[in-house]
Design a protein around this motif. Structure first.
Motif, PDB file in Angstrom:
ATOM      1  N   PHE A 277       0.855  -1.180   0.000  1.00  0.00           N
ATOM      2  CA  PHE A 277       0.000   0.000   0.000  1.00  0.00           C
ATOM      3  C   PHE A 277       0.891   1.230   0.000  1.00  0.00           C
ATOM      4  N   SER A 278       0.726   2.083  -1.011  1.00  0.00           N
ATOM      5  CA  SER A 278       1.521   3.305  -1.104  1.00  0.00           C
ATOM      6  C   SER A 278       0.815   4.495  -0.479  1.00  0.00           C
ATOM      7  N   GLY A 279      -0.419   4.320  -0.065  1.00  0.00           N
ATOM      8  CA  GLY A 279      -1.197   5.389   0.545  1.00  0.00           C
ATOM      9  C   GLY A 279      -2.574   4.879   0.878  1.00  0.00           C
ATOM     10  N   LEU A 280      -3.410   5.754   1.412  1.00  0.00           N
ATOM     11  CA  LEU A 280      -4.764   5.375   1.786  1.00  0.00           C
ATOM     12  C   LEU A 280      -5.566   5.016   0.538  1.00  0.00           C
ATOM     13  N   GLY A 281      -6.011   3.770   0.464  1.00  0.00           N
ATOM     14  CA  GLY A 281      -6.792   3.328  -0.681  1.00  0.00           C
ATOM     15  C   GLY A 281      -6.010   3.174  -1.960  1.00  0.00           C
ATOM     16  N   LYS A 282      -4.680   3.118  -1.881  1.00  0.00           N
ATOM     17  CA  LYS A 282      -3.838   2.997  -3.065  1.00  0.00           C
ATOM     18  C   LYS A 282      -3.004   1.726  -2.952  1.00  0.00           C
ATOM     19  N   LEU A 283      -3.455   0.693  -3.645  1.00  0.00           N
ATOM     20  CA  LEU A 283      -2.783  -0.599  -3.657  1.00  0.00           C
ATOM     21  C   LEU A 283      -1.831  -0.656  -4.842  1.00  0.00           C
ATOM     22  N   ILE A 305      21.010  -6.218 -14.034  1.00  0.00           N
ATOM     23  CA  ILE A 305      20.345  -5.044 -13.488  1.00  0.00           C
ATOM     24  C   ILE A 305      18.838  -5.215 -13.685  1.00  0.00           C
ATOM     25  N   PHE A 306      18.070  -4.819 -12.646  1.00  0.00           N
ATOM     26  CA  PHE A 306      16.619  -4.982 -12.681  1.00  0.00           C
ATOM     27  C   PHE A 306      15.939  -3.621 -12.599  1.00  0.00           C
ATOM     28  N   ASN A 307      14.891  -3.459 -13.397  1.00  0.00           N
ATOM     29  CA  ASN A 307      13.985  -2.333 -13.286  1.00  0.00           C
ATOM     30  C   ASN A 307      12.706  -2.803 -12.598  1.00  0.00           C
ATOM     31  N   TYR A 308      11.777  -1.874 -12.375  1.00  0.00           N
ATOM     32  CA  TYR A 308      10.562  -2.221 -11.641  1.00  0.00           C
ATOM     33  C   TYR A 308       9.334  -1.664 -12.334  1.00  0.00           C
ATOM     34  N   GLU A 309       8.345  -2.530 -12.501  1.00  0.00           N
ATOM     35  CA  GLU A 309       7.051  -2.115 -13.021  1.00  0.00           C
ATOM     36  C   GLU A 309       6.088  -1.964 -11.848  1.00  0.00           C
ATOM     37  N   LYS A 310       5.413  -0.823 -11.803  1.00  0.00           N
ATOM     38  CA  LYS A 310       4.456  -0.554 -10.736  1.00  0.00           C
ATOM     39  C   LYS A 310       3.055  -0.416 -11.320  1.00  0.00           C
ATOM     40  N   MET A 311       2.122  -1.155 -10.753  1.00  0.00           N
ATOM     41  CA  MET A 311       0.729  -1.033 -11.148  1.00  0.00           C
ATOM     42  C   MET A 311      -0.059  -0.515  -9.953  1.00  0.00           C
ATOM     43  N   LEU A 312      -0.605   0.677 -10.081  1.00  0.00           N
ATOM     44  CA  LEU A 312      -1.327   1.311  -8.994  1.00  0.00           C
ATOM     45  C   LEU A 312      -2.823   1.122  -9.192  1.00  0.00           C
ATOM     46  N   ILE A 313      -3.497   0.652  -8.162  1.00  0.00           N
ATOM     47  CA  ILE A 313      -4.945   0.456  -8.190  1.00  0.00           C
ATOM     48  C   ILE A 313      -5.575   1.431  -7.195  1.00  0.00           C
ATOM     49  N   ASN A 314      -6.382   2.345  -7.689  1.00  0.00           N
ATOM     50  CA  ASN A 314      -7.074   3.304  -6.834  1.00  0.00           C
ATOM     51  C   ASN A 314      -8.363   2.664  -6.345  1.00  0.00           C
ATOM     52  N   MET A 315      -8.377   2.265  -5.071  1.00  0.00           N
ATOM     53  CA  MET A 315      -9.506   1.504  -4.554  1.00  0.00           C
ATOM     54  C   MET A 315     -10.779   2.345  -4.501  1.00  0.00           C
ATOM     55  N   LYS A 316     -10.648   3.621  -4.203  1.00  0.00           N
ATOM     56  CA  LYS A 316     -11.848   4.454  -4.130  1.00  0.00           C
ATOM     57  C   LYS A 316     -12.555   4.508  -5.474  1.00  0.00           C
ATOM     58  N   THR A 317     -11.770   4.680  -6.548  1.00  0.00           N
ATOM     59  CA  THR A 317     -12.364   4.721  -7.886  1.00  0.00           C
ATOM     60  C   THR A 317     -12.921   3.363  -8.274  1.00  0.00           C
ATOM     61  N   LEU A 318     -12.169   2.321  -7.979  1.00  0.00           N
ATOM     62  CA  LEU A 318     -12.577   0.976  -8.368  1.00  0.00           C
ATOM     63  C   LEU A 318     -13.876   0.561  -7.693  1.00  0.00           C
ATOM     64  N   LEU A 319     -14.016   0.849  -6.398  1.00  0.00           N
ATOM     65  CA  LEU A 319     -15.167   0.364  -5.643  1.00  0.00           C
ATOM     66  C   LEU A 319     -16.436   1.154  -5.931  1.00  0.00           C
ATOM     67  N   MET A 320     -16.343   2.245  -6.694  1.00  0.00           N
ATOM     68  CA  MET A 320     -17.544   2.974  -7.090  1.00  0.00           C
ATOM     69  C   MET A 320     -18.309   2.240  -8.190  1.00  0.00           C
ATOM     70  N   ASP A 321     -17.693   1.248  -8.799  1.00  0.00           N
ATOM     71  CA  ASP A 321     -18.353   0.500  -9.872  1.00  0.00           C
ATOM     72  C   ASP A 321     -19.574  -0.231  -9.313  1.00  0.00           C
ATOM     73  N   PRO A 322     -20.740  -0.104  -9.919  1.00  0.00           N
ATOM     74  CA  PRO A 322     -21.955  -0.779  -9.415  1.00  0.00           C
ATOM     75  C   PRO A 322     -21.856  -2.293  -9.446  1.00  0.00           C
ATOM     76  N   HIS A 323     -20.884  -2.816 -10.173  1.00  0.00           N
ATOM     77  CA  HIS A 323     -20.681  -4.259 -10.229  1.00  0.00           C
ATOM     78  C   HIS A 323     -20.516  -4.855  -8.825  1.00  0.00           C
ATOM     79  N   TYR A 324     -19.939  -4.086  -7.914  1.00  0.00           N
ATOM     80  CA  TYR A 324     -19.661  -4.620  -6.581  1.00  0.00           C
ATOM     81  C   TYR A 324     -20.852  -4.527  -5.639  1.00  0.00           C
ATOM     82  N   ARG A 325     -21.846  -3.756  -5.991  1.00  0.00           N
ATOM     83  CA  ARG A 325     -23.041  -3.618  -5.167  1.00  0.00           C
ATOM     84  C   ARG A 325     -22.689  -3.224  -3.725  1.00  0.00           C
ATOM     85  N   ILE A 326     -21.765  -2.275  -3.616  1.00  0.00           N
ATOM     86  CA  ILE A 326     -21.345  -1.777  -2.311  1.00  0.00           C
ATOM     87  C   ILE A 326     -22.156  -0.537  -1.976  1.00  0.00           C
ATOM     88  N   GLY A 327     -22.823  -0.566  -0.839  1.00  0.00           N
ATOM     89  CA  GLY A 327     -23.638   0.561  -0.434  1.00  0.00           C
ATOM     90  C   GLY A 327     -22.783   1.750  -0.023  1.00  0.00           C
TER      91      GLY A 327
END
Length: 653
Positions: A277-283, A305-327
Motif C-alpha cells: 500500500f503506497s497510501g490510503l486506498g492505493k494498492l 540489473i533490474f527495473n521495476y514495473e508498478k501497477m497502482l490500483i485506486n480503490m476508491k475509484t474501483l469500488l464505485m463500480d456498481p458491479h460490486y453492489r457496495i452501499g
C-alpha cells in the motif's frame, strides 16, 4: 469488465543509483544474497526504504524502487557458505538480515556491514513444540513467544496477567508468516500458502479471514477455495492478498470479523510480484523486471540489473463500480484531534479526548473505541448530539475518558497489569462493520504512554543557600572547586586515603544551607514545565553519593510505627546505589508486608509519607551530595523513570 489501474513503465536510468555496495566492482568480492521463501515478500522501512525478496533474489531500494538495481550482495569476508536470507527488518538507518540463521547488519547510510555478537537463533524445545518467533508487543507491554506443535500454534506472554495462560491456539496447514501492520494496534496477520488468519489483540484470539466473491455473495476461507496465497499487504486499516491463481482480494481489518472482496481479474503477474500500500486506498503491485546485464572483464563475471514495473490500483475509484453492489458509507465525517498523536497518563491522572462523527442521513453507524492494552488502560465513553444539518444529518460529539485501569474501580486485580511498571497502549476509534466505500474514513489512533511525563520533574526547594548567606562564593564554585573527605568519615574506602571531590556546579548549583543542630528534611516540589504543581508528600529515600557516614535519622523502626521490618540501604543496595526504588519498595506500614519486625531499634531510613522522619547531622562543616529517589509506587510517575534518582546537595555549618 477490466481492472482499473495506473501502470507505470519500468524506469531506465543510464546506471543504477543505489548505494555504493551495489556498484559493479565491489560486488566482485561479494556473494549474491538469496532467500528460501517460495513467495516474494516486501519489508518496508520509511516510505522510500524497502527490501523485496523475490525469485530467490533480494533487492534493496532507498527511493521506492524508482531506479534500476543490482540484487543485494553480502561481503565474502563473512564466510557465508550459502547466503540464504530468511528475514529482513528495518530499524533506524540500518537493515537487519537473517542469513543462514545469523543476524547481519547493513548500515546503508554509510555502506557498512557488520555482525552483532550472540546472534545465533536457537529453537526452543520446551512446551512440547518449537519456537516460531519472539515479538515485542510494545502497546501490550508484553514479550510474546509463538510456539508451534502438532499443526497448532499459540502465544505465550511474559508479564502479569497474561503469563498465567497461553493465548487461544489455532490450526495451521503450513507454518505461517506473521505480518504486523503499522499502527501498534495489536493486529497480527498470519498467512501461509493455504491459510489466512487475523488477530486484533496480539494473538490472544485468532480468527480466520474470509473471502467473498461479488457475484456469489457468500464467504469462504482460503482453504475452502483451494487457493494458494502469493503475496499479502496491509496498512493500518486495509489489507489485500494476491493468489497464485491471479485473484486479487481487498478489504478492511474488521473489528468484529474480516472479509476481503474479490477484485476484477488481473493480468498474469510475475512470480516476483509483491503487493504494497503506497497510501490510503492505493494498492500497488510491484514487479522486478530484468533489464540488462553487465560483463566485468577483470573478474569474468556477469551482473544483471533490474527495473521495476508498478501497477497502482485506486480503490476508491474501483469500488464505485456498481458491479460490486457496495452501499454508500454510513459515515460522512470522522475526525479527532488525537489522531496520530502521543499522550502520557501520569499516576492518578486522567486524559480526555474528543471526536466528531457525522453519519449519513437516516444511517445509524456503530462507533467503537478500542484499547490495545486493557490491562493497563481503562476507558469510559459518552456520545451526544451536538448539532443538526439541513440534509437531516446530525453531528455527534464523542468523549473518551482514559485513566489507569488499576484506578478505574471496575477491574479485578487479576486482570490488571503491575501498577509499579510503566506500560503503553493505543486507543482507536473506528466504525463497526463499515462498508468498503468508507475507504476514506480510516480509524483514528493515538499512542498512550502510561508512565513518566517528560514535562514533570521533582525538585528540592531552596530557600536558603550557602551562597546567599556569604558562606560560599558561586564564582569560586564554578572554577574547578574541590573539597576533601577525611579517610575515616566515608565508606567504602578501599585505599585508606582521603578522597578529593570536585564540585559540579553546573549540575548542582549552589548548596542549601542547613545547621547541624537542626534535624533536616528536604522539601520536594513537583513542577510541570515552568508551573508549580504541588509539594510532594510521598515517601522517598536519600543516600550520600560519596559515602559520607556523618549523618543518621531521627526515627527508628519502632518510633516510626512500623508493623514490619523496614527496608534500608544496606539491604537494598547490593549491586548499586540505584537499587532502591519504587519497583522494589515495600512499606513497613503495609499490612500485606510479610517481613516480621525483628529489629525495632534499627534506623528508619525513609523520609516523607505518614512519618516526620528527619536527617540528623554530626557536628562537621562540609558539603553533602545526595541521591534522592521517590519510592512511593502510588505517587505520580514524574521523576520515577530512568534515571529515577536525582542529584541534590546541601552544606551545613
Amino acid at each position: 469488465m477490466g481492472p482499473i489501474r495506473d501502470r507505470q513503465a519500468p524506469a531506465r536510468p543510464p546506471a543504477p543509483t543505489s548505494p555504493a555496495a551495489f556498484t559493479p566492482f565491489p560486488q566482485a568480492q561479494t556473494l549474491l544474497l538469496e532467500h528460501r521463501l517460495r513467495m516474494p515478500r516486501l519489508s518496508r522501512g520509511s516510505p522510500e526504504e524497502e527490501a523485496v525478496k523475490g525469485q530467490n533474489r533480494v533487492f534493496f531500494s532507498t527511493n521506492n524502487f524508482e531506479s534500476s538495481l543490482f540484487p543485494l550482495r553480502i561481503p565474502i569476508s563473512f564466510k557465508v557458505n550459502k547466503a540464504e536470507v530468511t528475514a529482513a527488518h528495518f530499524t533506524r538507518s540500518i537493515l537487519l538480515l537473517v542469513v543462514n540463521f545469523h543476524v547481519y547488519i547493513y548500515d546503508y547510510k554509510v555502506d557498512f556491514w557488520l555482525t552483532p555478537e550472540g546472534d545465533m537463533w536457537l529453537g526452543c524445545e520446551e512446551f512440547h513444540g518449537y519456537l516460531g518467533g519472539i515479538f515485542n508487543f510494545y502497546t501490550l507491554s508484553q514479550v510474546g513467544l509463538l510456539f508451534y506443535y502438532n499443526k497448532r500454534a499459540k502465544f505465550s506472554y511474559s508479564e502479569h496477567p497474561l503469563n498465567r495462560t497461553f493465548g487461544q491456539s489455532f490450526d495451521y496447514r503450513d507454518t505461517p508468516n506473521i505480518l504486523i501492520p503499522p499502527g501498534q494496534k495489536g493486529t497480527l496477520i498470519f498467512w501461509a500458502k493455504r491459510s489466512l488468519f487475523i488477530s486484533r489483540n496480539t494473538g490472544q484470539l485468532v480468527r480466520p479471514v474470509y473471502l467473498e466473491n461479488a457475484y456469489q455473495g457468500h464467504k469462504e476461507t482460503i482453504s475452502d477455495l483451494n487457493m494458494t496465497i502469493h503475496s499479502v499487504a496491509a496498512n493500518q486499516n486495509e489489507m489485500a492478498i494476491l493468489t497464485k491463481q491471479n485473484d486479487l482480494y481487498y478489504g478492511f481489518q474488521g473489528i468484529l470479523s474480516t472479509t476481503l472482496m474479490k477484485l476484477p481479474d488481473q493480468d498474469s503477474f510475475s512470480p516476483m510480484s509483491v503487493l504494497t500500500f503506497s497510501g490510503l486506498g492505493k494498492l500497488e503491485i510491484l514487479t522486478p523486471i530484468q533489464d540488462r546485464k553487465i560483463f566485468i572483464f577483470n573478474y569474468n563475471r556477469i551482473l544483471f540489473i533490474f527495473n521495476y514495473e508498478k501497477m497502482l490500483i485506486n480503490m476508491k475509484t474501483l469500488l464505485m463500480d456498481p458491479h460490486y453492489r457496495i452501499g454508500p458509507c454510513k459515515v460522512e465525517f470522522l475526525e479527532g484531534e488525537f489522531e496520530n498523536r502521543m499522550y502520557t497518563i501520569d499516576m492518578n491522572s486522567k486524559l480526555e479526548l474528543t471526536a466528531t462523527i457525522v453519519p449519513r442521513p437516516l444511517a445509524s453507524p456503530m462507533p467503537l473505541v478500542l484499547v490495545s492494552n486493557p490491562h493497563s488502560l481503562g476507558l469510559e465513553t459518552k456520545m451526544y448530539e451536538d448539532s443538526y444539518f439541513l440534509d437531516q444529518s446530525t453531528k455527534f460529539r464523542l468523549h473518551i475518558s482514559l485513566k489507569q485501569q488499576q484506578h478505574s474501580g471496575r477491574a479485578d486485580p487479576n486482570f490488571t497489569s503491575w501498577i509499579k511498571r510503566e506500560t503503553a497502549s493505543t486507543v482507536t476509534l473506528d466504525i463497526a462493520n463499515k462498508e468498503l466505500s468508507c475507504v476514506n474514513i480510516p480509524p483514528l489512533t493515538a499512542l498512550i504512554n502510561i508512565g513518566c511525563d517528560a514535562e514533570k520533574k521533582v525538585v528540592i526547594q531552596k530557600d536558603t543557600t550557602s551562597c546567599n548567606k556569604g558562606i560560599l562564593d558561586s564564582v569560586e564554585l564554578q572554577n574547578n572547586y574541590s573539597y576533601v573527605l577525611d579517610r575515616d568519615i566515608y565508606s567504602p574506602n578501599l585505599s585508606g586515603e582521603d578522597q578529593v571531590v570536585f564540585y559540579n556546579y553546573a549540575l548542582l548549583g549552589c548548596p542549601l544551607l542547613v545547621y547541624y543542630d537542626t534535624p533536616w528534611k528536604p522539601v520536594l516540589q513537583l513542577w510541570q514545565g515552568q508551573e508549580f504543581q504541588e509539594v510532594v508528600e510521598a515517601e522517598y529515600v536519600i543516600k550520600e553519593v560519596y559515602g559520607l557516614l556523618t549523618y543518621s535519622y531521627s526515627l527508628t523502626a519502632e518510633t516510626a510505627g512500623c508493623t514490619a521490618q523496614p527496608q534500608n540501604w544496606s539491604s537494598q543496595s547490593k549491586e548499586s546505589l540505584l537499587w532502591w526504588g519504587r519497583e522494589n519498595y515495600q512499606s513497613c506500614h503495609d499490612s500485606n508486608n510479610p517481613n516480621p519486625l525483628k529489629w525495632p531499634d534499627v534506623q528508619y531510613e525513609v523520609l516523607g509519607g505518614q512519618t516526620d522522619n528527619k536527617v540528623v547531622f554530626e557536628q562537621r562543616n562540609g558539603i553533602y551530595v545526595f541521591y534522592l529517589s521517590v519510592v512511593d509506587p502510588l505517587y505520580r510517575w514524574a521523576g520515577l523513570g530512568n534515571p529515577d534518582i536525582f542529584l541534590r546537595q546541601m552544606v551545613y555549618v
